[in-house]
Design a protein around this motif. Sequence first.
Motif, mmCIF file in Angstrom:
data_model
loop_
_atom_site.group_PDB
_atom_site.id
_atom_site.type_symbol
_atom_site.label_atom_id
_atom_site.label_comp_id
_atom_site.label_asym_id
_atom_site.label_seq_id
_atom_site.Cartn_x
_atom_site.Cartn_y
_atom_site.Cartn_z
ATOM 1 N N PHE A 142 104.493 92.148 49.972
ATOM 2 C CA PHE A 142 104.976 93.353 49.309
ATOM 3 C C PHE A 142 106.431 93.613 49.697
ATOM 4 O O PHE A 142 106.762 93.643 50.887
ATOM 5 C CB PHE A 142 104.116 94.546 49.717
ATOM 6 N N CYS A 143 107.236 93.841 48.687
ATOM 7 C CA CYS A 143 108.651 94.103 48.930
ATOM 8 C C CYS A 143 108.935 95.576 48.664
ATOM 9 O O CYS A 143 108.616 96.097 47.594
ATOM 10 C CB CYS A 143 109.531 93.258 47.998
ATOM 11 N N THR A 173 105.471 95.336 56.087
ATOM 12 C CA THR A 173 104.522 94.516 55.331
ATOM 13 C C THR A 173 105.207 93.490 54.428
ATOM 14 O O THR A 173 104.528 92.610 53.886
ATOM 15 C CB THR A 173 103.620 95.413 54.471
ATOM 16 N N ASN A 174 106.513 93.601 54.250
ATOM 17 C CA ASN A 174 107.206 92.611 53.413
ATOM 18 C C ASN A 174 107.995 91.603 54.223
ATOM 19 O O ASN A 174 108.840 90.887 53.691
ATOM 20 C CB ASN A 174 108.128 93.313 52.415
ATOM 21 N N PHE A 193 98.880 90.304 54.701
ATOM 22 C CA PHE A 193 98.352 89.739 53.460
ATOM 23 C C PHE A 193 97.326 90.711 52.890
ATOM 24 O O PHE A 193 96.828 91.604 53.589
ATOM 25 C CB PHE A 193 97.755 88.350 53.673
ATOM 26 N N SER A 194 97.016 90.537 51.618
ATOM 27 C CA SER A 194 96.190 91.520 50.930
ATOM 28 C C SER A 194 94.961 90.896 50.291
ATOM 29 O O SER A 194 95.027 89.800 49.724
ATOM 30 C CB SER A 194 97.008 92.219 49.832
ATOM 31 N N TYR A 195 93.825 91.611 50.426
ATOM 32 C CA TYR A 195 92.604 91.312 49.686
ATOM 33 C C TYR A 195 91.995 92.637 49.258
ATOM 34 O O TYR A 195 91.885 93.574 50.058
ATOM 35 C CB TYR A 195 91.588 90.547 50.539
ATOM 36 N N SER A 196 91.621 92.740 47.976
ATOM 37 C CA SER A 196 90.935 93.927 47.458
ATOM 38 C C SER A 196 91.702 95.201 47.797
ATOM 39 O O SER A 196 91.127 96.201 48.262
ATOM 40 C CB SER A 196 89.511 94.008 48.015
ATOM 41 N N ASN A 197 93.019 95.167 47.588
ATOM 42 C CA ASN A 197 93.868 96.334 47.800
ATOM 43 C C ASN A 197 93.892 96.814 49.243
ATOM 44 O O ASN A 197 94.192 97.979 49.508
ATOM 45 C CB ASN A 197 93.445 97.483 46.879
ATOM 46 N N GLY A 215 103.236 100.231 55.775
ATOM 47 C CA GLY A 215 102.804 100.119 57.158
ATOM 48 C C GLY A 215 103.679 99.124 57.901
ATOM 49 O O GLY A 215 104.532 98.451 57.305
ATOM 50 N N PHE A 216 103.464 99.001 59.188
ATOM 51 C CA PHE A 216 104.271 98.065 59.956
ATOM 52 C C PHE A 216 103.604 97.779 61.300
ATOM 53 O O PHE A 216 102.713 98.518 61.743
ATOM 54 C CB PHE A 216 105.700 98.584 60.165
ATOM 55 N N LEU A 217 104.049 96.696 61.933
ATOM 56 C CA LEU A 217 103.619 96.293 63.265
ATOM 57 C C LEU A 217 104.743 96.557 64.247
ATOM 58 O O LEU A 217 105.907 96.272 63.953
ATOM 59 C CB LEU A 217 103.256 94.805 63.279
ATOM 60 N N LYS A 218 104.413 97.105 65.423
ATOM 61 C CA LYS A 218 105.422 97.336 66.448
ATOM 62 C C LYS A 218 104.801 97.179 67.827
ATOM 63 O O LYS A 218 103.573 97.112 67.974
ATOM 64 C CB LYS A 218 106.031 98.739 66.301
#
Length: 844
Positions: A8-9, A32-33, A48-52, A86-89
């Motif tokens: 996702f961008c 997420t991008n 990565f995405s599955y089922s929204n 969202g994001f990872l930190k």
Amino acid sequence: MRGTFFLFCFTTLFPTLSVSIDTLTSSQSLPTNQTLLSLNAIFELGFFSYSNSLYLGIWYKTSIKDNDPTVVWVANRDTPLQNSIGFLKIGDKGNLVIINQSQKPIWSSNETNGSNPILQLLDSGNLVLKEANENDPTKFLWQSFDYPTDTLLPGMKLGWDLDTGMEKHITSWRLTNQDPSSGDFSFKLDYRGLPEIFLYNKDQIIYRSGPWNGERFSGVPEMQPVTDSIKFTFFADQHQVYYTFSIGNSSLLSRLSVSSNGELQRLTWIQSTQIWNKFWYAPKDQCDSYRECGPYGVCDANASPVCNCISGFHPKNQQAWNLRDGSDGCVRNTKLACESDGFLHMMNLKLPETTSVFVNRSMGLVECRDLCIRNCSCTAYANIEITNGGSGCVMWFGELLDVRRYPSGGQDFYVRLAASDLDDIGVEGGSHKTSNTVKDVGIIVGVAAFILLAFGIFILWKKRKLQCLLKGKTEKRGFPERSQDLLMNERVFSSNREQSDESNLNDLELPLFDFNTITMATNNFSEENKLGQGGFGIVYKGRLMEGQNIAVKRLSKNSGQGVEEFKTEVKLIVKLQHRNLVRLLGCSIQMDEKMLVYEYMENRSLDAILFDKAKKSSLVWQRRFNIICGIARGLLYLHQDSRFRIIHRDLKASNILLDRDMNPKISDFGMARIFGTDQTEANTMRVVGTYGYMSPEYAMDGIFSVKSDVFSFGVLVLEIISGKKNRGFYYANKELNLLGHAWKLWTEGNALELIDSSIDNSYSPSEVHRCVQIGLLCVQERAEDRPTMSSVVLMLSSDTASMSQPKNPGFCLGRNPMETDSSSGKQEESCTVNQVTVTMLDAR
């Protein structure tokens, strides 16, 4: 293959990273991008995405085909992001955190004590947190390899860290290509006995690898190392037990995974075709199904039908067997006779289940056979490892389960059979096939045996002659002749013979532990390993080199339990097999040390929980009722169903051990006595036992019988219901102990008031009332009024079973001035049994 993969961008306020970077600092975040890429672009980390739903995962960068990555690890598999923001930190507590659009954490790793941690994705596929200035490539604050999902990568460990209790296993996705959340199938290592790995469908085992034999798992003969490519490793010591594999060829990609349909797969990446090839998988046929042919059955995928009984056995359920259902297994043709038994040599087998076996890695096959033949409970033996001609000893003591035969690549296995069955089977497993060669060999063996026998007789004659000469000289010098019955006729018991001054215990038919082995297992009998202490010594927790936890009862040198009690306990327990009796694994006598080695009970003894205010609330009513029923079944087995009629004589809360699932097991048979089948009671000049559990006729007259144990059981029942000790509990100005208090409540119609106040209202009043009545029936003063244990088990298991009204219990009035613990050695005590006073010596 994990289905469609989306990146996702979007614009974010958080710092971004280039795709080529493999590291994230504490001042950065991964949206997420964006992704992290390992140094040599082998693995990639991102969302990565599955089922929204969004997941943070690691996938192979080098094997992506048609934008369809192979995901090998998922951080938040059960807590996905529900939108694209969202994001990872790196969190404030040195851990990884996934933050959602509302700035709330939805997943985090364990906290660390890092001062300046950074996150790095390695070429191994391992995501690690480490100190920024740490140069040691093996020192991490946290690593994803400790938390596998559905895939085992090279270098990952599947197994246990026994020091921390951390387990590492793999669990399938819920749905392939659609849902990475935890599925129903998992592959887990069981470190008990001889470790092996099991494939589960929820809590049900569906496949077993077999134990490691030095080259491969016993149940995976195809597990041959790919030349210079894949190396399989199994490691076990007292600190950790694990399986792993490594790749010698850098161009080869290989992984082990559990699919969502319950298939264990070894996959390799074929560069030319750009696909994952299924190199190996299980279960692959009917014989891979767990316990397909039941106890003592052998499954052979190349036979029809696939199930056959081990020679010397026949189907337990012939009708089902004829219909190709072998799940009931097989039973022996002939009952074993112990010392005259022999062993059937079987080849190319997957060894039976090994979670409850005896293991000694220092023994050879000959020693293993000798030990097994001496132990009448031993049903089979084999080498642990097949490398270098074979080494180690593993022995089975119960049913042989999940045995399989292979055309080649299995192991040698030796099954105990009655001598008559071995004669019937002959050399090839059928009728006798006698040839001239066999006859010639028989003649040669016979002549050799005659020569050896004659030589042995000559040596024995010379030895005795010398002994007589030495004896005469010793007596002339004033030295007394050593007692010939010190401990079973002066035969050496310990494997370290030159250090032992104890005698033969070979007739105990039990594995023998070396003193040094037990010392190492208990960390030199350290105070940290101490589980408890009684009048006969201390009990320690230990861990054998194979990883098996044990409990070691080290008898005090000045203990009241002498040689005879030690012999009694060993002889009895080794011959008893019941789920509600503690299992004795072995024993040791060396110099002045006497020790018993038991299976380890995770929840220790009943009294440690029942009489502890902080712990007793964990004993809900259903659990207490199950404990009562389990003790009753174990006691019924001792009195009626075992090979001998056994009177325990010291049944009490501290001698009831609880396993991991709180199942009760009767222990401590040092005071037990064996009765003949037609014997009903006996007298003793030495009253032993525990004050508060003794029946009146035993305390007063030294008369004991099965009804003595019934009385002790009744006391236990009332203690379990009330959570109070019979000894030390007094009601109404110290006039009544627990039995008197229970009787008073019963006669007043208030029996339910006896129940422990820590139990919530989930109990069944009728069930509690029935147990109180059973307890009072068991503690009646007159032995003939008490029920047998078979009646007790019936009354416990049936709401409709008729029960008589209890009569006066045999209970003590008033507090005994000598408040000592049970098993306290020789003391003199007075108690009153219905106004009659008796003095007891040697109270325990």
